[in-house]
Scaffold this motif. Structure first.
Motif, PDB file in Angstrom:
ATOM      1  N   ASP A  50      18.663  -1.645  -8.176  1.00  0.00           N
ATOM      2  CA  ASP A  50      19.047  -0.565  -9.087  1.00  0.00           C
ATOM      3  C   ASP A  50      17.917   0.443  -9.224  1.00  0.00           C
ATOM      4  O   ASP A  50      18.142   1.661  -9.256  1.00  0.00           O
ATOM      5  N   ALA A  51      16.693  -0.063  -9.335  1.00  0.00           N
ATOM      6  CA  ALA A  51      15.546   0.828  -9.470  1.00  0.00           C
ATOM      7  C   ALA A  51      15.399   1.699  -8.225  1.00  0.00           C
ATOM      8  O   ALA A  51      15.055   2.882  -8.315  1.00  0.00           O
ATOM      9  N   GLU A  52      15.694   1.105  -7.065  1.00  0.00           N
ATOM     10  CA  GLU A  52      15.572   1.889  -5.818  1.00  0.00           C
ATOM     11  C   GLU A  52      16.505   3.093  -5.828  1.00  0.00           C
ATOM     12  O   GLU A  52      16.083   4.212  -5.527  1.00  0.00           O
ATOM     13  N   ILE A  53      17.771   2.887  -6.182  1.00  0.00           N
ATOM     14  CA  ILE A  53      18.684   4.031  -6.118  1.00  0.00           C
ATOM     15  C   ILE A  53      18.374   5.046  -7.225  1.00  0.00           C
ATOM     16  O   ILE A  53      18.544   6.244  -7.030  1.00  0.00           O
ATOM     17  N   LEU A  54      17.877   4.577  -8.377  1.00  0.00           N
ATOM     18  CA  LEU A  54      17.497   5.522  -9.430  1.00  0.00           C
ATOM     19  C   LEU A  54      16.322   6.389  -8.978  1.00  0.00           C
ATOM     20  O   LEU A  54      16.309   7.601  -9.180  1.00  0.00           O
ATOM     21  N   GLU A  55      15.354   5.737  -8.344  1.00  0.00           N
ATOM     22  CA  GLU A  55      14.190   6.502  -7.897  1.00  0.00           C
ATOM     23  C   GLU A  55      14.591   7.469  -6.786  1.00  0.00           C
ATOM     24  O   GLU A  55      14.120   8.620  -6.759  1.00  0.00           O
ATOM     25  N   LEU A  56      15.464   7.018  -5.897  1.00  0.00           N
ATOM     26  CA  LEU A  56      15.902   7.897  -4.818  1.00  0.00           C
ATOM     27  C   LEU A  56      16.710   9.081  -5.371  1.00  0.00           C
ATOM     28  O   LEU A  56      16.586  10.211  -4.884  1.00  0.00           O
ATOM     29  N   ALA A  57      17.505   8.821  -6.404  1.00  0.00           N
ATOM     30  CA  ALA A  57      18.255   9.915  -7.035  1.00  0.00           C
ATOM     31  C   ALA A  57      17.281  10.945  -7.613  1.00  0.00           C
ATOM     32  O   ALA A  57      17.471  12.157  -7.491  1.00  0.00           O
ATOM     33  N   TRP A  58      16.218  10.446  -8.214  1.00  0.00           N
ATOM     34  CA  TRP A  58      15.202  11.325  -8.785  1.00  0.00           C
ATOM     35  C   TRP A  58      14.516  12.136  -7.685  1.00  0.00           C
ATOM     36  O   TRP A  58      14.318  13.347  -7.805  1.00  0.00           O
ATOM     37  N   GLU A  59      14.198  11.478  -6.572  1.00  0.00           N
ATOM     38  CA  GLU A  59      13.583  12.188  -5.438  1.00  0.00           C
ATOM     39  C   GLU A  59      14.536  13.245  -4.878  1.00  0.00           C
ATOM     40  O   GLU A  59      14.112  14.325  -4.478  1.00  0.00           O
ATOM     41  N   ALA A  60      15.833  12.911  -4.852  1.00  0.00           N
ATOM     42  CA  ALA A  60      16.819  13.867  -4.341  1.00  0.00           C
ATOM     43  C   ALA A  60      16.858  15.116  -5.218  1.00  0.00           C
ATOM     44  O   ALA A  60      16.899  16.237  -4.721  1.00  0.00           O
ATOM     45  N   LEU A  61      16.801  14.905  -6.520  1.00  0.00           N
ATOM     46  CA  LEU A  61      16.809  16.049  -7.434  1.00  0.00           C
ATOM     47  C   LEU A  61      15.592  16.934  -7.209  1.00  0.00           C
ATOM     48  O   LEU A  61      15.673  18.151  -7.197  1.00  0.00           O
ATOM     49  N   ARG A  62      14.447  16.287  -7.005  1.00  0.00           N
ATOM     50  CA  ARG A  62      13.230  17.073  -6.770  1.00  0.00           C
ATOM     51  C   ARG A  62      13.303  17.810  -5.435  1.00  0.00           C
ATOM     52  O   ARG A  62      12.895  18.963  -5.336  1.00  0.00           O
ATOM     53  N   ALA A  63      13.856  17.157  -4.430  1.00  0.00           N
ATOM     54  CA  ALA A  63      13.977  17.808  -3.118  1.00  0.00           C
ATOM     55  C   ALA A  63      14.897  19.024  -3.195  1.00  0.00           C
ATOM     56  O   ALA A  63      14.733  19.983  -2.440  1.00  0.00           O
ATOM     57  N   LEU A  64      15.846  18.992  -4.115  1.00  0.00           N
ATOM     58  CA  LEU A  64      16.772  20.120  -4.255  1.00  0.00           C
ATOM     59  C   LEU A  64      16.214  21.219  -5.153  1.00  0.00           C
ATOM     60  O   LEU A  64      16.818  22.271  -5.302  1.00  0.00           O
ATOM     61  N   GLY A  65      15.072  20.954  -5.775  1.00  0.00           N
ATOM     62  CA  GLY A  65      14.461  21.971  -6.628  1.00  0.00           C
ATOM     63  C   GLY A  65      14.737  21.801  -8.107  1.00  0.00           C
ATOM     64  O   GLY A  65      14.541  22.721  -8.887  1.00  0.00           O
ATOM     65  N   PHE A  66      15.208  20.625  -8.509  1.00  0.00           N
ATOM     66  CA  PHE A  66      15.463  20.394  -9.938  1.00  0.00           C
ATOM     67  C   PHE A  66      14.378  19.517 -10.546  1.00  0.00           C
ATOM     68  O   PHE A  66      14.644  18.399 -10.979  1.00  0.00           O
ATOM     69  N   ALA A  67      13.150  20.037 -10.585  1.00  0.00           N
ATOM     70  CA  ALA A  67      12.052  19.229 -11.114  1.00  0.00           C
ATOM     71  C   ALA A  67      12.229  18.958 -12.607  1.00  0.00           C
ATOM     72  O   ALA A  67      11.668  18.006 -13.142  1.00  0.00           O
ATOM     73  N   GLU A  68      13.041  19.802 -13.278  1.00  0.00           N
ATOM     74  CA  GLU A  68      13.224  19.648 -14.728  1.00  0.00           C
ATOM     75  C   GLU A  68      14.430  18.770 -15.053  1.00  0.00           C
ATOM     76  O   GLU A  68      14.719  18.541 -16.223  1.00  0.00           O
ATOM     77  N   ALA A  69      15.151  18.343 -14.035  1.00  0.00           N
ATOM     78  CA  ALA A  69      16.367  17.571 -14.297  1.00  0.00           C
ATOM     79  C   ALA A  69      16.023  16.209 -14.893  1.00  0.00           C
ATOM     80  O   ALA A  69      14.901  15.724 -14.765  1.00  0.00           O
ATOM     81  N   PRO A 127      27.173  17.578 -14.685  1.00  0.00           N
ATOM     82  CA  PRO A 127      26.229  16.701 -13.995  1.00  0.00           C
ATOM     83  C   PRO A 127      26.033  17.097 -12.521  1.00  0.00           C
ATOM     84  O   PRO A 127      26.959  17.575 -11.879  1.00  0.00           O
ATOM     85  N   LEU A 128      24.823  16.881 -12.014  1.00  0.00           N
ATOM     86  CA  LEU A 128      24.492  17.253 -10.634  1.00  0.00           C
ATOM     87  C   LEU A 128      24.779  16.113  -9.672  1.00  0.00           C
ATOM     88  O   LEU A 128      25.098  16.347  -8.514  1.00  0.00           O
ATOM     89  N   LEU A 129      24.588  14.897 -10.131  1.00  0.00           N
ATOM     90  CA  LEU A 129      24.889  13.740  -9.291  1.00  0.00           C
ATOM     91  C   LEU A 129      25.321  12.595 -10.177  1.00  0.00           C
ATOM     92  O   LEU A 129      25.123  12.631 -11.392  1.00  0.00           O
ATOM     93  N   GLY A 130      25.914  11.597  -9.574  1.00  0.00           N
ATOM     94  CA  GLY A 130      26.357  10.455 -10.361  1.00  0.00           C
ATOM     95  C   GLY A 130      26.431   9.221  -9.494  1.00  0.00           C
ATOM     96  O   GLY A 130      26.609   9.316  -8.276  1.00  0.00           O
ATOM     97  N   GLY A 131      26.268   8.066 -10.124  1.00  0.00           N
ATOM     98  CA  GLY A 131      26.360   6.839  -9.357  1.00  0.00           C
ATOM     99  C   GLY A 131      26.224   5.629 -10.249  1.00  0.00           C
ATOM    100  O   GLY A 131      26.282   5.739 -11.473  1.00  0.00           O
ATOM    101  N   GLY A 132      26.036   4.471  -9.621  1.00  0.00           N
ATOM    102  CA  GLY A 132      25.897   3.255 -10.397  1.00  0.00           C
ATOM    103  C   GLY A 132      26.112   2.028  -9.539  1.00  0.00           C
ATOM    104  O   GLY A 132      26.098   2.107  -8.309  1.00  0.00           O
TER     105      GLY A 132
END
Lengths: 365, 220
Positions: free
Chosen positions: A128-147, A275-280
């Motif tokens: 679970d932590a892996e996909i949360l961290e990857l989601a966070w990295e994806a947001l940063r890669a897209l330019g949403f550092a404030e997300a 929301p920009l992305l979603g999962g679980g």
């Protein structure tokens, strides 16, 4: 004319879409997620989560086909058809999905572009932590550092509601009140359904259990069942692996309790209401163990509010050798279609191309 | 585009809920946002469609039925709207406070001569009506009207209507009968799902204050 809910992507939008797509594909790749491609045409399955809302077609055999409406189930089917040699299995996908009815959240669009990952065959706080961290990295890669990513725990809500022993319809009514954070209604429902004094205050507290990581502590102070405590232990273990990821919690998230079996999450960004992305995690719903998330490209593009003007080439070239050289230097060069210099200058000025490459030299247009 | 221009954007409906809603919010804001130095913008008779200064709180004055939409899509962070409108809209917003004002009900109304099964029902609430009929396993044509729904029952356009009732005076004056109350409605404070989390420093204390006020109203 094009069908309702579809659209043309013109410059510069189409190019930016490709660029963002490339960033995500690359990021997922570096995390070990392998790209797969799936058919857009599927056999119609009445048990599919979106069966009613997908586009249907009739095959030459008379069988009903459906246009792909969801990647997660398509990937699950692929995994079942071609079981991997070993788990965990990490896969990424990119492509379009179609829905017959427009989703209220997405406006009138019926053709969406989605990017996502699935981590299959393992179920643990680490996964679970892996996909949360990857989601966070994806947001940063897209330019949403404030997300911010908001994590909910549908398993907790479900376990608490089920331990009331109420009927399915009553549980659904309670779930809706929790989902809407409708405290007055939830309170009167708990009373009307005679929910026990042990459980009622805990359920009533759920909608307001949102905020930062301190929420977890507040939840611990409530009277909990063993199952609920185990759900919280899992979440706490997940969060402790991600001390540097800015996460929000909402333990009152009660969306699709029959689908999500552990955490679920969505990402929000300031001043954009969707929301920009979603999962679980959805163990046992499609596959024994699976979690993942999806990024909606149209949504991301809307939130980024990118420039509406297409870029202009740097040079208009009559000299092909020079054009080669300039491109090698990273310049964007258009070739001239005629020797008529007056026409070329006129065209360059109109488009705002600053230079013309002519007989080995650059001239101002 | 007003995105990012205001600290918080609130949607208020024109008509019966405007005054009560504004007063409740103003009172709650006074205490909730004391530390931030924010307050509700004055709300005069000027023709502006957006009230408020940049970087502070803004109010959008909207048609009743548009409030849930503006809040759901995040153009407004929060808003005030009747439960009747919310039931009709089906929008997925938070509904944390019942302001306990603007009480009315959504009722099934018929002409006393009409006693047979309902074949055609007229209403300004087609989604809500369709849902109620479906839940009861009833089949009826639902016609959406823009106003004067009672007329449909009087003229025989429909053999029943679903409409908003506050005192029931109009219905009685026209010789119609309120057969059944389908839902009760009061004014609600609704919040966008993202905004509640990302602007919780403003919204959380506001909700807290509104709940206290509403509690006081209930006990008062």
């Amino acid at each position: 004319m094009i069908p309702e809910g579809t659209r043309y992507y013109l410059p510069p939008e189409a190019r930016l879409r490709r660029e963002l797509a490339g960033r995500l594909t690359e990021l997922f790749h570096t995390w070990g997620y392998e790209l797969v491609e799936l058919p857009a045409l599927e056999l119609y399955d009445p048990h599919h989560v979106l069966a009613e809302r997908s586009f249907k077609l009739v095959d030459k055999t008379g069988d009903v086909l459906a246009l792909r409406s969801d990647f997660t189930s398509a990937l699950a089917n692929m995994t079942l058809a071609f079981p991997p040699e070993r788990y965990p299995l990490r896969m990424q996908y990119a492509g379009q999905v179609w829905l017959r009815e427009a989703d209220a959240e997405l406006g009138r669009v019926r053709e969406y572009t989605q990017f996502g990952i699935e981590l299959i065959g393992v179920s643990s706080p680490r996964a679970d932590a892996e996909i949360l961290e990857l989601a966070w990295e994806a947001l940063r890669a897209l330019g949403f550092a404030e997300a911010r990513i908001e994590v909910g725990l549908p398993s907790l809500v479900r376990d608490l509601l089920q331990s009331t022993g109420l009927s399915g319809a009553q549980i659904e009514t309670l779930r809706q009140a929790i989902h809407h954070k409708n405290i007055p209604e939830l309170s009167s429902l708990l009373e009307a359904y005679r929910v026990s004094e042990n459980l009622a205050p805990t359920i009533l507290a759920l909608p307001d259990l949102y905020g930062g990581r301190e929420v977890l502590q507040k939840a611990r102070e409530l009277s909990l069942t063993d199952k609920a405590t185990a759900d919280l232990d899992w979440l706490e273990a997940t969060l402790s692996l991600l001390p540097d990821v800015p996460l929000l919690l909402d333990l009152g998230r009660a969306r699709r309790l029959d689908y999500y079996t552990g955490i679920n999450f969505q990402a929000y960004t300031q001043d954009f209401g969707l929301p920009l992305l979603g999962g679980g995690r959805y163990d046992g719903t499609l596959l024994p163990q699976a979690c993942g998330f999806t990024v909606g490209l149209e949504r991301v593009m809307e939130a980024l509010r990118l420039p509406s003007e297409a870029g202009v080439p740097d040079v208009l070239a009559l000299d092909r050798q020079m054009a080669h050289r300039l491109r090698a230097e990273g310049k964007r060069v258009e070739l001239a279609w005629t020797d008529d210099l007056t026409a070329l200058r006129h065209y360059a000025r109109e488009r705002g191309i600053p230079f013309i490459a002519l007989e080995g030299r650059l001239e101002e247009a | 585009m007003i995105r990012g221009k205001y600290a918080l954007t609130l949607a208020l409906p024109k008509g019966r809920n405007l005054k009560d809603g504004y007063a409740a919010l103003q009172r709650a804001a006074l205490e909730a946002w004391h530390a931030e130095g924010l307050e509700l913008p004055p709300f005069g008779a000027e023709r502006a469609l957006i009230h408020g200064e940049e970087g502070r709180v803004a109010i959008l004055e909207l048609r009743n039925a548009d409030v849930p939409l503006y809040v759901d899509l995040g153009i407004a962070d929060a808003g005030v709207v009747g439960k009747d409108v919310l039931l009709e809209s089906g929008r997925d917003v938070y509904e944390p406070v019942d302001l306990r004002t603007g009480y009315c009900r959504l009722s099934l109304i018929r002409h006393p001569d009409n006693t047979g099964p309902i074949r055609r029902v007229a209403t300004k609430y087609p989604n809500f009506t369709a849902r109620v009929f479906r839940e009861r396993g009833l089949v009826a044509d639902i016609i959406e009207l823009a106003g004067n729904v009672e007329l449909a029952a009087l003229t025989g356009l429909a053999d029943a209507i679903v409409d908003l009732v506050s005192t029931g005076a109009t219905i009685r004056a026209n010789g119609l009968v309120e057969v059944e109350v389908l839902a009760h409605s009061t004014t609600r404070f609704i919040v966008n799902r993202q905004a509640l989390k990302l602007k919780s420093d403003l919204l959380r204390p506001l909700i807290e204050r509104l709940r206290q006020q509403s509690q006081a109203l209930a006990e008062g």
